[in-house]
Design an enzyme around this catalytic site. Structure first.
Site, mmCIF file in Angstrom:
data_model
loop_
_atom_site.group_PDB
_atom_site.id
_atom_site.type_symbol
_atom_site.label_atom_id
_atom_site.label_comp_id
_atom_site.label_asym_id
_atom_site.label_seq_id
_atom_site.Cartn_x
_atom_site.Cartn_y
_atom_site.Cartn_z
ATOM 1 N N ASP A 450 0.836 -1.199 0.000
ATOM 2 C CA ASP A 450 0.000 0.000 0.000
ATOM 3 C C ASP A 450 0.875 1.255 0.000
ATOM 4 O OD1 ASP A 450 -2.296 1.544 0.198
ATOM 5 O OD2 ASP A 450 -3.072 0.521 1.978
ATOM 6 N N ASP A 513 -10.868 1.747 -3.199
ATOM 7 C CA ASP A 513 -11.456 1.543 -1.872
ATOM 8 C C ASP A 513 -12.968 1.635 -1.934
ATOM 9 O OD1 ASP A 513 -9.163 1.016 -0.533
ATOM 10 O OD2 ASP A 513 -8.908 3.008 0.320
HETATM 11 C C1 DGJ Z 1 -5.889 1.787 1.855
HETATM 12 C C2 DGJ Z 1 -6.246 0.538 1.107
HETATM 13 O O1 DGJ Z 1 -6.772 0.858 -0.144
HETATM 14 C C3 DGJ Z 1 -7.221 -0.262 1.957
HETATM 15 O O2 DGJ Z 1 -7.632 -1.404 1.252
HETATM 16 C C4 DGJ Z 1 -6.566 -0.623 3.244
HETATM 17 O O3 DGJ Z 1 -5.495 -1.488 3.003
HETATM 18 C C5 DGJ Z 1 -6.104 0.629 3.976
HETATM 19 N N1 DGJ Z 1 -5.304 1.450 3.122
HETATM 20 C C6 DGJ Z 1 -5.336 0.273 5.216
HETATM 21 O O4 DGJ Z 1 -4.808 1.364 5.829
#
Ligand code: DGJ
Length: 693
Positions: A450, A513
């Site tokens: 990430d 997300d």
């Molecule tokens: C952003 C990601 O897109 C989410 O799926 C998740 O992993 C969060 N970060 C965790 O902080």
């Protein structure tokens, strides 16, 4: 041979199965574009028109459609390359210096050598053809053969010329939670600029161009190219006053300065490009097939369960084991532990950089969870965010100088974190060792990587806009050499890193997300224009959706997520027995159709109804799948007609509908079509069909 050279050796015709691309060297030594479109039979028919200035204000340089215009001379137009030579000269004057060809398994390459008239500086234009896919990769390799460094102020990888005005330009816009929002605009005078200045590629615009002449999915001319770069890119589309449209794409010059040291070469990010005379579908099919065959790692992607939306930072071993057991009961094949397992990571405030297992949450180490996951026969995945650090983390306390910063300024945090200066050797070593240790010590099969904030305040170094991502490519490539079976998911606050630069180095994209199943139909639709389905991670999540507040039936949520590489992100411990049964059924069905979904040809089908049906087909060999969605019925509850695509006209197919099997010819299914009537809100169906033997 796909590369034909005209009898005078000054004209080059590059052909794939159905397309041709041509250019030549004109009497000034300029590499002049000649043609891009349907396949031409012979290089010998190509001519190099004599260009005369339109007026003293419109000199020949300005009107020459150059393959790679440089800064200098009587050029006022966009240039691909601007360098500053050691003596301060900023003008490039190149001469043609011959060509080479090379060929390999399924590809042929032409390299055109250009050199500066005065300075020991070379530019090699590369054209790599993949005839079976109707695709070409263009790039330029710069070589500094001088004794001193030179500075690169602007590097776009290629220029393309399209001999039309009034084209349509398509890309996406968006932001966090709203990636891949499509737009199309008429190209007129002035310039269209798409770019990223945040160090990521794709929450906002995405590094590709699509230019069409009123094309549809199945008809019309489409010119397209996708830049193989993650991070700051820019693309310029311009309809010139001389009756053509040009497009360039490459490294964003914004705040960026790259040094080319003596003896060094720099390869610009390639552009994967092509032409379709048969609409957007052919474009997508060619890119998808190429990605599957030449870019992505082999193998079907596992059905994953990710506990992020279920537990967020409230991670503990006991609950994660319960979730893992339930996920396995449902049929998941991979359990991914997301953010919150390490350091003092109880919220976004702390932890990033301190990559040790939190003892309070995992008193017996991570092994306890991993063993439980493996006992269930599942693979194990772990979330990391290696480029970042929280100010409170020990890593930052120990190494405040490891972040991008100016000594005299206060650096801003974003999501309470700084970005590590990954161009420093000590930071590179730290990141590599941290990941290598995790992968060596624990039985990890999947890494979700990430990056939750954009880059800013880079410090004095102006090359980081390019070199930051080069390190990320490098470190994952190195880790994969040592841990070849581990899959990597590219995530940057959702879909911030979806591009052809990272694909292949990483195996999956976290698409967004935004896991609302209805929003996802739009996101997935525009994603599919350029990027392969196998890389598109899509999760089923809880309702009301955390972002949209929408409540959507579980069946629709599954169908929407089954359109990509399926994942589950629900709090499955709260599932009712009926939901468990439905999830088990859907996951089992997904596994059955997975090769068709992940490796088949994908069709965005036409919806002739006034009601908003979303219709998609996947086809692999003799088997196919149809998804139909109706988010909302309108007055009249209209049905629609589903006209399938890609079938054999004379073959007979059995379509398994909920009302029973229907046997029809390919022609009937493609031309007449099948009636489909969904009613109510958030209605959806998945229909399988196959060719009769
Ligand atoms: C952003 C990601 O897109 C989410 O799926 C998740 O992993 C969060 N970060 C965790 O902080």
């Amino acid at each position: 041979m796909s590369i034909a050279v005209g009898t005078n050796s000054q004209v080059f015709l590059l052909s794939t199965g159905n397309t041709s691309y041509a250019f030549g060297i004109d009497d000034r030594g300029l590499v002049r574009h000649l043609y891009w479109g349907k396949k031409l039979p012979s290089a010998d028919e190509l001519e190099m028109p004599v260009l005369t200035e339109v007026s003293t204000n419109d000199p020949v340089f300005e009107i020459t459609p150059e393959e790679f215009p440089v800064h200098g001379g009587l050029r006022y137009k966009e240039h691909c390359l601007k360098v500053t030579f050691p003596d301060g000269t900023r003008e490039l004057v190149y001469r043609y210096d011959g060509y080479d060809t090379e060929q390999g398994d399924g590809w042929e390459e032409l390299v055109l050598h250009l050199k500066d008239e005065h300075y020991a500086f070379r530019m090699d234009l590369h054209y790599k053809l993949y005839p079976a896919y109707d695709l070409m990769e263009r790039t330029v390799v710069l070589k500094n053969e001088m004794e001193e460094p030179l500075q690169i102020e602007q590097l776009h990888s290629a220029q393309f010329h399209i001999p039309y005005e009034n084209l349509n330009f398509s890309n996406v816009h968006g932001h966090w939670g709203a990636e891949e929002q499509p737009f199309t605009q008429r190209v007129s005078y002035g310039k269209i600029l798409i770019e990223n200045r945040r160090g990521t590629s794709s929450h906002n615009h995405n590094p590709y161009f699509i230019l069409d002449r009123d094309a549809t999915e199945t008809s019309g001319e489409v010119f397209f190219g996708a830049l193989r770069l993650t991070g700051n890119f820019s693309g310029v589309v311009e309809q010139t006053p001389y009756g053509e449209t040009l497009v360039q794409m490459g490294i964003n010059p914004h705040d960026c300065l790259l040094a080319l040291e003596p003896g060094q070469t720099l390869t610009a990010p390639a552009i994967l490009c092509g032409y379709s005379a048969t609409g957007f579908e052919t474009m997508s099919h060619n890119l998808h097939r190429f990605a599957l065959d030449h870019i992505m790692s082999a193998g079907l992607r596992p059905v994953l369960y990710n506990s992020w939306e279920a537990t967020e930072f409230h991670v503990n071993c006991r609950d994660q084991i319960k979730l893992a057991q339930k996920a396995s009961e449902l049929g998941a094949e991979l359990f991914v532990l997301d953010d919150g397992w390490f350091g003092e990571r109880h919220s976004i405030q702390n932890g990033l950089g301190d990559w040790y297992v939190n003892e309070g949450k995992f008193p017996n180490g991570l092994e306890e969870l991993i063993d439980a996951v493996k006992e269930q026969g599942m693979k194990f995945g772990l979330w990391v965010e290696p480029e970042m650090v929280n100010p409170k983390a020990k890593l930052y306390q120990d190494h405040p100088d490891w972040i991008y910063h100016y000594d005299t300024r206060v650096t801003d945090t974003s999501r309470v974190q700084y970005v590590l200066n990954v161009t420093k050797p000590e930071v590179q070593e730290f990141i590599y060792n941290m990941l290598d240790n995790l992968l060596t010590r624990y039985d990890i099969d999947y890494i979700k990587w990430d990056a939750n904030r954009p880059i800013s305040q880079t410090g004095p170094q102006r090359d980081i806009w390019y070199n930051h991502i080069q390190f990320i490519y490098h470190v994952v490539t190195e880790l994969k050499k040592k841990h070849p079976d581990v899959l990597f998911e590219a995530c940057a606050s959702g879909g911030g890193r979806i591009d052809y630069g990272i694909l292949g180095i990483f195996d999956d994209f976290w698409t967004s997300d935004n896991t609302d199943a209805y929003d996802r139909l739009y996101i997935q639709n525009s994603y599919s224009r350029i990027y392969p389905i196998k890389a598109m991670r899509a999760w089923v999540t809880d309702c009301p959706n955390f972002l949209s507040g929408r409540v959507i039936p579980l069946t629709f949520r599954f169908h929407s997520a089954m359109m990509g590489s399926l994942g589950i992100g629900c709090n499955i411990l709260k599932f009712t027995p009926e939901e468990v049964a439905l999830a088990q059924k859907m996951i089992a069905q997904y596994k059955e159709i997975r090769p068709i979904i992940q490796e088949g040809a994908f069709y965005r089908l036409d919806n002739p109804s006034a009601d908003q049906y979303f219709l998609y087909e996947y086809l692999k060999g003799d088997k196919g799948v149809l998804f139909a969605f109706l988010p909302q019925s309108k007055v009249g509850h209209r049905g629609t007609t589903v006209r399938l695509r890609g079938l054999e006209e004379d073959a007979r197919y059995t379509v398994h509908t909920s009302q029973g099997d229907i046997v029809k010819s390919g022609s009937y299914l493609m031309d007449h079509g099948l009636p489909l009537h969904l009613s109510g809100d958030y209605a959806s169906v998945l229909v399988q069909f196959e060719k009769n033997q």
